[in-house]
Design a protein around this motif. Structure first.
Motif, PDB file in Angstrom:
ATOM      1  N   CYS A 318      15.819 171.070  29.708  1.00  0.00           N
ATOM      2  CA  CYS A 318      17.258 170.939  29.907  1.00  0.00           C
ATOM      3  C   CYS A 318      17.703 169.598  29.308  1.00  0.00           C
ATOM      4  CB  CYS A 318      17.612 171.030  31.387  1.00  0.00           C
ATOM      5  SG  CYS A 318      17.209 169.561  32.340  1.00  0.00           S
ATOM      6  N   PRO A 319      18.992 169.443  29.029  1.00  0.00           N
ATOM      7  CA  PRO A 319      19.438 168.193  28.401  1.00  0.00           C
ATOM      8  C   PRO A 319      19.501 167.018  29.375  1.00  0.00           C
ATOM      9  CG  PRO A 319      21.306 169.645  28.783  1.00  0.00           C
ATOM     10  CD  PRO A 319      20.081 170.425  29.155  1.00  0.00           C
ATOM     11  N   GLY A 320      19.425 167.322  30.673  1.00  0.00           N
ATOM     12  CA  GLY A 320      19.608 166.262  31.674  1.00  0.00           C
ATOM     13  C   GLY A 320      21.093 166.009  31.876  1.00  0.00           C
ATOM     14  N   CYS A 321      21.418 165.439  33.009  1.00  0.00           N
ATOM     15  CA  CYS A 321      22.831 165.146  33.297  1.00  0.00           C
ATOM     16  C   CYS A 321      22.866 164.147  34.445  1.00  0.00           C
ATOM     17  CB  CYS A 321      23.573 166.438  33.659  1.00  0.00           C
ATOM     18  SG  CYS A 321      22.984 167.153  35.210  1.00  0.00           S
ATOM     19  N   ARG A 323      22.699 164.546  37.409  1.00  0.00           N
ATOM     20  CA  ARG A 323      21.854 164.891  38.557  1.00  0.00           C
ATOM     21  C   ARG A 323      20.453 164.308  38.413  1.00  0.00           C
ATOM     22  NH1 ARG A 323      24.103 169.042  41.686  1.00  0.00           N
ATOM     23  NH2 ARG A 323      22.058 169.434  42.597  1.00  0.00           N
ATOM     24  N   THR A 324      20.173 163.707  37.248  1.00  0.00           N
ATOM     25  CA  THR A 324      18.863 163.057  37.089  1.00  0.00           C
ATOM     26  C   THR A 324      19.117 161.576  36.864  1.00  0.00           C
ATOM     27  OG1 THR A 324      18.962 163.551  34.759  1.00  0.00           O
ATOM     28  CG2 THR A 324      17.622 165.020  36.100  1.00  0.00           C
ATOM     29  N   MET A 362      12.063 171.144  33.336  1.00  0.00           N
ATOM     30  CA  MET A 362      13.461 171.090  33.772  1.00  0.00           C
ATOM     31  C   MET A 362      13.701 169.906  34.705  1.00  0.00           C
ATOM     32  SD  MET A 362      14.818 173.639  32.196  1.00  0.00           S
ATOM     33  CE  MET A 362      16.369 173.931  33.047  1.00  0.00           C
ATOM     34  N   GLY A 363      14.976 169.429  34.688  1.00  0.00           N
ATOM     35  CA  GLY A 363      15.290 168.166  35.349  1.00  0.00           C
ATOM     36  C   GLY A 363      15.655 168.235  36.814  1.00  0.00           C
ATOM     37  N   CYS A 364      16.097 169.387  37.317  1.00  0.00           N
ATOM     38  CA  CYS A 364      16.467 169.414  38.733  1.00  0.00           C
ATOM     39  C   CYS A 364      16.509 170.849  39.238  1.00  0.00           C
ATOM     40  CB  CYS A 364      17.809 168.699  38.969  1.00  0.00           C
ATOM     41  SG  CYS A 364      19.243 169.734  38.686  1.00  0.00           S
ATOM     42  N   VAL A 366      18.931 172.798  39.979  1.00  0.00           N
ATOM     43  CA  VAL A 366      20.019 173.706  39.616  1.00  0.00           C
ATOM     44  C   VAL A 366      19.517 174.859  38.749  1.00  0.00           C
ATOM     45  CG1 VAL A 366      22.202 173.909  38.352  1.00  0.00           C
ATOM     46  CG2 VAL A 366      21.834 171.977  39.872  1.00  0.00           C
ATOM     47  N   ASN A 367      18.928 174.506  37.593  1.00  0.00           N
ATOM     48  CA  ASN A 367      18.401 175.551  36.707  1.00  0.00           C
ATOM     49  C   ASN A 367      16.879 175.513  36.610  1.00  0.00           C
ATOM     50  OD1 ASN A 367      20.848 176.728  35.891  1.00  0.00           O
ATOM     51  ND2 ASN A 367      21.188 175.076  34.429  1.00  0.00           N
ATOM     52  N   GLY A 368      16.275 174.498  37.241  1.00  0.00           N
ATOM     53  CA  GLY A 368      14.835 174.292  37.085  1.00  0.00           C
ATOM     54  C   GLY A 368      13.977 175.475  37.492  1.00  0.00           C
TER      55      GLY A 368
HETATM   56  S1  SF4 Z   1      18.710 171.538  35.227  1.00  0.00           S
HETATM   57 FE1  SF4 Z   1      19.612 169.965  36.555  1.00  0.00          FE
HETATM   58  S2  SF4 Z   1      19.230 168.025  35.456  1.00  0.00           S
HETATM   59 FE2  SF4 Z   1      18.936 169.660  33.960  1.00  0.00          FE
HETATM   60  S3  SF4 Z   1      20.960 169.804  32.980  1.00  0.00           S
HETATM   61 FE3  SF4 Z   1      20.873 171.345  34.617  1.00  0.00          FE
HETATM   62  S4  SF4 Z   1      21.813 170.356  36.370  1.00  0.00           S
HETATM   63 FE4  SF4 Z   1      21.288 168.712  34.917  1.00  0.00          FE
END
Ligand code: SF4
Length: 428
Positions: A318-321, A323-324, A362-364, A366-368
């Motif tokens: 994921c691109p990150g946002c 939430r990380t 994946m970063g969190c 939400v979609n991880g």
């Molecule tokens: S998976 Fe989490 S950290 Fe990655 S872009 Fe989506 S919301 Fe942001």
């Protein structure tokens, strides 16, 4: 497009998925020893690259060819521009053979190729393919004689030839003639359209001339390189409609960094989707100190992300946002992609099929978990404020949860074990 009915009694257009059927071309063999690379026909689209070392420096060139070949280049082109360079081609070939690198070498000739190929027969033999630029061979009868001399050498050594026309070195006599004819038309065409047409005419007429001189039709590949995306697409559509020679795609002088990658990808993707193109080369300008193998990786990634070939397991990240709060997942994604790529020279013989594996980092939350479940193997790292644990998913099932300071090492080990288990000899 096909139509399907709906409950609202309205036809809905159902889009076709995937590229158009491949444009039908002849099949050309480029070989060195037991190493055989087919271009055209039903062969997979071939990845090529080109060195930027001084060919007269045999050691530096052999090292770079090796790097490009190990990165996945299936043919490597080297410039052959001087007697010193031509003399060293045999040393480069021998050095590669000693290192166990059997990648075929293509020689790039301009201006003096007829002399070099004639004066250095060992060079002519050590190369597996010649690139000839008909726009850089002089004019008039001299041009015809020089071209004939190169084709005669190709016939004698049974080597295929790429007739590579280039926007920047287009046969000026041909262009002047076509421009003159154009202005006499009742409705003259735009000058740029005439130039595009001249590229195609130059490539095809020189291919036909080569055949008249005795070169088999299945030993000829064509290219018409330009530096603008829309021109390239127009030229190759025309070329594909007018001949069945295999086509070498590439946006010339694509540029540096993201611009070069984006421009090349935009142009080549359109053509590949239309079934046009049998071999590709990405002409990136390396950044100072940059790695030449980047052009090979970009070429592979274009083909793999389009679903045309598979070279290396792909990492979905994921691109990150917001939430990380750290770069942990970016570092892990990069580390895993690098690890997978570095393993491929060994893995592709040990673990056939591994190149199609998908890994998610994946970063969190939400979609991880969702994205990780869709991958063959995935990890969902904790975002800001989440419990500091990272569930791992294998074939869609949650298996273990990693915690602590060694998540990266532990995940890499899980990937390694998964590859051995799923793609190893006992799995076949
Ligand atoms: S998976 Fe989490 S950290 Fe990655 S872009 Fe989506 S919301 Fe942001």
């Amino acid at each position: 497009m096909s139509q399907i009915s709906t409950s609202r009694d309205e036809p809905v257009i159902q889009p076709l998925i995937g590229p158009s059927a491949r444009h039908r071309t002849r099949k050309v063999l480029v070989a060195w020893g037991d190493q055989k690379v087919w271009i055209g026909g039903d062969a997979p689209v071939v990845v090529q690259s080109m060195t930027n070392t001084d060919t007269a420096d045999a050691i530096a060139t052999a090292i770079q060819v090796k790097e490009l070949a190990l990165a996945g280049s299936e043919i490597v082109r080297i410039t052959v521009n001087t007697p010193e360079a031509a003399r060293e081609v045999i040393a480069i070939r021998e050095q590669l053979d000693r290192m166990g690198i059997s990648v075929p070498l293509a020689g790039d000739f301009h201006y003096n190729g007829h002399k070099l190929l004639t004066q250095f027969p060992d060079c002519a033999q050590a190369l597996s393919k010649y690139r000839i630029n008909p726009g850089n061979m002089g004019g008039g009868k001299k041009r015809d004689d020089n071209f004939a001399q190169m084709i005669e050498v190709a016939c004698r050594h049974q080597k295929p030839v790429r007739i590579g026309v280039n926007w920047g070195s287009l046969d000026h006599e041909l262009l002047a003639r076509m421009m003159d004819e154009n202005v006499k038309l009742a409705q003259p065409r735009d000058g740029r359209a005439v130039m595009r047409d001249a590229l195609v005419v130059s490539a095809i007429s020189n291919a036909e001339r080569a055949q008249e001189l005795g070169l088999p039709g299945d030993a000829i590949i064509l290219s018409c390189k330009v530096s603008h995306v829309q021109d390239l697409i127009a030229v190759y559509r025309d070329l594909a409609a007018r001949c069945d020679y295999p086509l070498h795609l590439g946006l010339t002088e694509a540029g540096m960094g993201s611009k070069g990658i984006v421009a090349s990808t935009a142009a080549l993707s359109v053509l590949l989707q239309e079934g046009i193109g049998d071999t590709i080369r990405i002409s990136l300008t390396p950044e100072p100190g940059g790695d030449r193998t980047r052009e090979v990786i970009v070429a592979q990634e274009i083909l793999q992300t389009m679903g045309l070939r598979a070279f290396t397991p792909m990492v979905v990240a994921c691109p990150g946002c917001g939430r990380t709060s750290s770069t942990v997942f970016q570092e892990l994604a990069d580390r895993i992609q690098t690890y997978l790529r570095e393993q491929m020279p060994l893995w592709k013989t040990q673990y056939p099929g591994v190149e199609s594996m998908n890994v998610a980092v994946m970063g969190c939350v939400v979609n991880g978990p969702g994205e990780s479940r869709h991958a063959d193997i995935g990890i969902s790292l904790p975002g800001t404020g989440e419990v500091p644990s990272a569930p791992v998913f294998v074939d869609g099932e949650r298996t273990v949860t990693l915690k602590g300071d060694h998540i990266a090492e532990e995940f890499q080990k899980i990937v390694q074990d998964y590859v051995a288990r799923r793609y190893g000899a006992h799995a076949r």
